[in-house]
Design an enzyme around this catalytic site. Structure first.
Site, PDB file in Angstrom:
ATOM      1  N   ASP A 193       0.836  -1.205   0.000  1.00 46.20           N
ATOM      2  CA  ASP A 193       0.000   0.000   0.000  1.00 46.20           C
ATOM      3  C   ASP A 193       0.875   1.262   0.000  1.00 46.20           C
ATOM      4  O   ASP A 193       1.746   1.426   0.848  1.00 46.20           O
ATOM      5  CB  ASP A 193      -0.879  -0.056   1.257  1.00 46.20           C
ATOM      6  N   HIS A 366      -3.789   4.282   6.680  1.00 44.02           N
ATOM      7  CA  HIS A 366      -2.704   3.801   5.829  1.00 44.02           C
ATOM      8  C   HIS A 366      -1.342   4.074   6.463  1.00 44.02           C
ATOM      9  O   HIS A 366      -1.162   5.054   7.184  1.00 44.02           O
ATOM     10  CB  HIS A 366      -2.771   4.473   4.453  1.00 44.02           C
TER      11      HIS A 366
END
Length: 552
Positions: A193, A366
């Protein structure tokens, strides 16, 4: 030596935020990771959603063994209702993901024909020659997982969306010990990610949000409205817990929010203290200092709960002085103006609004740079491919890997449609496949193209002129004077003279033309060209010109 190539084919999610979909192919087997949507930008007039182009998967339909879902956010599951009717394959996912996906498929009346394989975090399943293990990761929704994919060429680790939160609100933290074990055994490729690869340091814990929301509710004199994404189950839990601590009842406004609260509580992912939830019909009878409203609208969507409340069209609630509004989300790129407009409207009506940097009522889900470095060091991949992010995020993530000693030639910054080929001889980017945007417009999927969007932009900017001509089908002569109307082109004051001159121009053009000897298409084209030049010379605008011929 294994001669067959392992192919990694991103069909969405690279060079953009959203629309995540990646195909992993070896021989006669394809495994698809996620099937997400993306919201349109302001230039995509009338478009509701963007989904990945699955033409490559349809061309190799017999090879597709299933779709594995990393977590149930829209940018990872939102395309399933549009993809599954064309690609009827099993969905491998966790229990919560199945619940949230099922609601979407039921709305499209395709739930009964969909096969689910529910896999708990830590579990395994086989898909052709792939063996897939789901390992838990911490994200802003429970049951988020990363993937360990065993292939004949080597092991792939796909992190999904993750961060390293050691005090998560719900579920376990990211399983670093499992990543270290896999890393010690050898990882061929890491796909990680990249959404917040720009940010140094560490991402704050979700518990920071709970503390901020609790503090705001403590000091709020009246009703508290909190808006967030309908899929942020962990955030909802903190809001509900804070309301219960302050003896307030929670009222949910917004269909998607209501559906997700119901499903998550039914499945045990959302804990509802006794008596805390209220029916929206009871809202008007509840004292203001005993109310928390949980609603959609964090992105300023015109039909969302908060925007309808701020616009005074919600039948149960209108903003008034003394209300407190918490926007517990960051604007998706492109939505900033919608969010700012909503915030302005709320302030105008007397609400106290907490948003953006004014509060810690939102942290993202994130990993930041130091967390990304740790995962790279634990997995020790031979090759690295950053995923999930705009091109600058992917590039910065690749440079982060290179700063840890990974050779430049072993890091691959790809775009949608690029094909990464790996085998025992090495890795390279091969032939590109189709990976264009597919537009969803109402019930239409894929029927809107760039030409239609161009026409819509022209209509929105310069308007339309419709000119009708009647032609005698025997003599080929113009019958009467052309008729002309415009919308969105010129105002009434200047329209009459300009449009009348346009009619005269067309009448003169057709009077000089031998209509019998040319096609209708030729006449239309001549009318368009003549009016386009005339109107541009007079106004510097180019409306869409639509000639209509009637043969009488």
């Amino acid at each position: 030596m294994i001669k067959e190539k392992l192919k990694i084919i991103p069909l969405g999610g690279l060079g953009e935020i959203g629309k995540n979909m990646t195909a992993v192919e070896y021989g006669e087997d394809i495994l698809v990771i996620d099937a997400g949507l993306m919201f349109p930008d302001e230039e995509m007039l009338g478009v509701d959603l963007l989904i990945p182009d699955i033409s490559y998967l349809l061309e190799h339909k017999s090879k597709v063994r299933g779709i594995v879902i990393t977590h149930a956010h829209e940018d990872h599951i939102g395309a399933l209702p549009y993809v599954l009717p064309q690609l009827n394959v099993p969905i491998h996912c966790t229990k919560l993901a199945k619940g949230l996906i099922s609601v979407k498929l039921k709305e499209r009346k395709i739930l009964s024909q969909t096969k689910f394989n529910v896999v708990a975090p830590g579990g395994h399943f086989n898909a052709g020659r792939f063996t897939v293990e789901l390992f838990p990761v911490c994200h802003s929704i429970p049951d988020a997982v990363g993937l360990i994919i065993r292939t004949p060429v080597g092991t792939i680790v796909h992190t999904g969306d993750f961060k390293l939160d050691y005090t998560p609100v719900s579920g376990p933290p990211t399983d670093l010990s499992r990543l270290a074990q896999v890393g010690s055994q050898g990882v061929l490729l890491l796909m990680a990610d990249s959404t917040y690869a720009e940010l140094p340091g560490y991402t704050p814990s979700e518990q920071v949000v709970g503390q901020a929301i609790d503090h705001i509710i403590t000091n709020a004199p009246g009703r508290v409205l909190v808006t967030t994404f309908a899929s942020l189950i962990s955030r909802m839990q903190q809001i509900i817990d804070a309301a219960a601590r302050h003896d307030r009842r929670v009222f949910v406004i917004g269909r998607s929010m209501s559906d997700n609260v119901r499903i998550a509580s039914d499945l045990g992912y959302l804990k509802l203290p006794p008596g805390v939830m209220g029916r929206v019909e009871e809202l008007s009878r509840t004292p203001h200092d005993k109310v928390v409203v949980l609603t959609t609208g964090s992105q300023g969507e015109p039909t969302s709960g908060l925007v309808r409340i701020a616009s005074r069209v919600n039948p149960h609630l209108s903003i008034m002085p003394g209300d407190t509004v918490i926007i517990s989300a960051s604007p998706i790129p492109g939505n900033e103006s919608l969010v700012n407009r909503t915030v302005d409207n709320l302030f105008k009506q007397g609400a106290q609004v907490f948003y953006g940097s004014r509060t810690q009522a939102h942290v993202h889900g994130h990993a930041s740079q130091e967390e990304l470095k740790l995962v790279l060091n634990l997995t020790k991949p031979k090759y690295f491919m950053p995923v999930h992010g705009e091109y600058r995020h992917l590039t910065l993530h690749a440079k982060l890997a290179q700063s840890l000693g990974m050779p430049d030639a072993y890091t691959f910054v790809l775009e949608d449609g690029d094909v990464l080929e790996l085998n025992s001889a090495g890795g390279k980017v091969g032939t590109k496949v189709s990976a264009d945007n597919v537009y969803v417009d109402g019930m239409s999927v894929g029927d809107v193209n760039s030409a239609i969007l161009h026409n819509r932009r022209m209509l929105s900017r310069d308007g339309i002129v419709v000119l009708s001509v009647a032609i005698n089908k025997h003599s080929g002569k113009l019958v009467g004077r052309p008729g002309i109307v415009s919308r969105g082109f010129v105002d009434a004051a200047e329209a009459r003279e300009l449009l009348n001159a346009g009619c005269d121009l067309v009448a003169d053009l057709l009077g000089r033309c031998d209509i019998h000897s040319v096609t209708s298409g030729f006449i239309d084209n001549e009318i368009k060209n003549a009016l386009d030049k005339y109107f541009y010379d007079k106004t510097k605008r180019r409306p869409i010109i639509l000639p209509v011929q009637m043969h009488v």
